[in-house]
Design a protein around this motif. Structure first.
Motif, PDB file in Angstrom:
ATOM      1  N   THR A 133       0.839  -1.210   0.000  1.00 21.44           N
ATOM      2  CA  THR A 133       0.000   0.000   0.000  1.00 21.44           C
ATOM      3  C   THR A 133       0.871   1.256   0.000  1.00 21.44           C
ATOM      4  OG1 THR A 133      -1.762  -1.152   1.201  1.00 21.44           O
ATOM      5  CG2 THR A 133      -1.791   1.254   1.249  1.00 21.44           C
ATOM      6  N   ARG A 134       1.914   1.261   0.804  1.00 15.06           N
ATOM      7  CA  ARG A 134       2.797   2.430   0.881  1.00 15.06           C
ATOM      8  C   ARG A 134       3.581   2.626  -0.417  1.00 15.06           C
ATOM      9  NH1 ARG A 134       5.329   2.243   7.064  1.00 15.06           N
ATOM     10  NH2 ARG A 134       3.393   2.837   8.126  1.00 15.06           N
ATOM     11  N   ALA A 192       1.235   4.227  -2.819  1.00 12.36           N
ATOM     12  CA  ALA A 192       0.994   5.616  -2.436  1.00 12.36           C
ATOM     13  C   ALA A 192       2.172   6.499  -2.811  1.00 12.36           C
ATOM     14  CB  ALA A 192       0.727   5.691  -0.926  1.00 12.36           C
ATOM     15  N   GLU A 193       3.379   5.987  -2.610  1.00 13.10           N
ATOM     16  CA  GLU A 193       4.558   6.787  -2.921  1.00 13.10           C
ATOM     17  C   GLU A 193       4.705   7.005  -4.417  1.00 13.10           C
ATOM     18  OE1 GLU A 193       9.359   6.913  -1.990  1.00 13.10           O
ATOM     19  OE2 GLU A 193       8.035   5.538  -0.931  1.00 13.10           O
TER      20      GLU A 193
END
Length: 307
Positions: A38-39, A42-43
């Motif tokens: 998920t991160r 997002a990044e």
């Protein structure tokens, strides 16, 4: 961006997008893997994974591109670590060899015996598979070196080096009628039921093509990936066997007789391969040298005592 995020993405794809299995492979909890993914999305500001409800079932086009570079990044990271280990731990480490049953049983033992005298603190792991599996294992850094005949030279992202040539021989129980025939011909072989290798193993493609060029079709009654299986069914009377010449042993196969077939079939080349971008540690380079210089044609070990 963190390396652990890239590791989670690679592990997920290698586990068929099963988060539970990916977490087990990385020795993490599921929530940590999900959080990494998920991160990362997002990044990057882009969706990498196809989702169906809570299930993950594939990569988006962007995900395919990121995966490609993630593998390269992790490989380069491993190369940097290997360089450090080569200076700090020159004679220790783990060597992962991917190979087939025949190579593992009949060719590698004397080579690895000599290797162990040089590097007693290197742990050797042998991972068996078919040639296509070995290619994928090498490309995904699941093994350091792959050693077999087929497939390795067909991929530009692998460096494949020739090791030795080999050919085939016929085996049959002593007293079998085919052993009295001279010379052995393709036409004669077609008169008998044959046991040999599965297509894609140990020169299976060239074997079939050699008959096809003459408009002949051999009567294959049983095929196997392992030479020992072929020998077993020759002994059971299923037919005559065609095997790699070096897999016959006068000590263990005295109940069988062998006839050379190199006049009929093309010579095959066994190769050693590794990722083109891989940093080879000193002991990996030494094993490659042993495989290239310690085996003569037809897989026979070369004595190095005089060196």
């Amino acid at each position: 961006m963190e390396l652990r995020q890239l590791k989670s993405l690679v592990a997920l794809t290698e586990c068929g997008f099963n988060v539970t299995q990916a977490a087990e492979k990385l020795h993490l909890v599921q929530s940590a893997v999900s959080q990494h993914l998920t991160r990362l999305e997002a990044e990057l500001g882009v969706v990498l994974l196809n989702r169906q409800g809570k299930r993950l079932n594939g990569l988006t086009p962007a995900g395919e591109q990121v995966l490609l570079h993630a593998r390269k990044t992790l490989a380069n990271t491993e190369n940097i670590l290997s360089i450090g280990k080569d200076f700090v731990e020159q004679g220790s480490g783990t060597l992962r060899i991917g190979t087939t049953h025949t190579q593992a049983c009949y060719v590698l033992p004397p080579i690895l015996r000599e290797f162990r005298t040089m590097y007693p603190d290197v742990v050797v792991q042998i991972h068996q598979g078919n040639p296509q599996q070995l290619v994928e294992m090498t490309r995904k850094d699941m093994v350091d070196l792959a050693f077999c005949t087929e497939a390795l030279a067909d991929h530009s992202d692998l460096i494949a080096l020739n090791c030795y040539r080999w050919n085939r021989s016929l085996i049959a129980p002593r007293g079998h009628p085919i052993l009295q025939s001279h010379p052995l011909t393709f036409e004669l072989l077609c008169e008998y039921p044959i046991i040999t290798y599965v297509h894609g193993f140990t020169g299976g493609g060239h074997f079939s093509n050699s008959f096809a060029r003459l408009g002949l079709k051999p009567r294959i009654v049983l095929s196997a990936a392992d030479t020992d299986v072929i020998k077993t069914y020759v002994r059971e009377g299923f037919g005559v066997g065609i095997i790699v010449s070096f897999a016959y042993s006068e000590q263990t196969d005295s109940d069988l007789e062998i006839k050379d077939l190199s006049r009929l079939f093309p010579w095959e080349v066994t190769r050693i391969a590794y990722n083109r971008d891989k940093y080879l540690r000193g002991y990996e380079q030494k094993l490659i040298e042993l495989l290239q210089t310690g085996i003569s044609d037809n897989g026979v070990g070369v004595s190095r005592k005089s060196e």
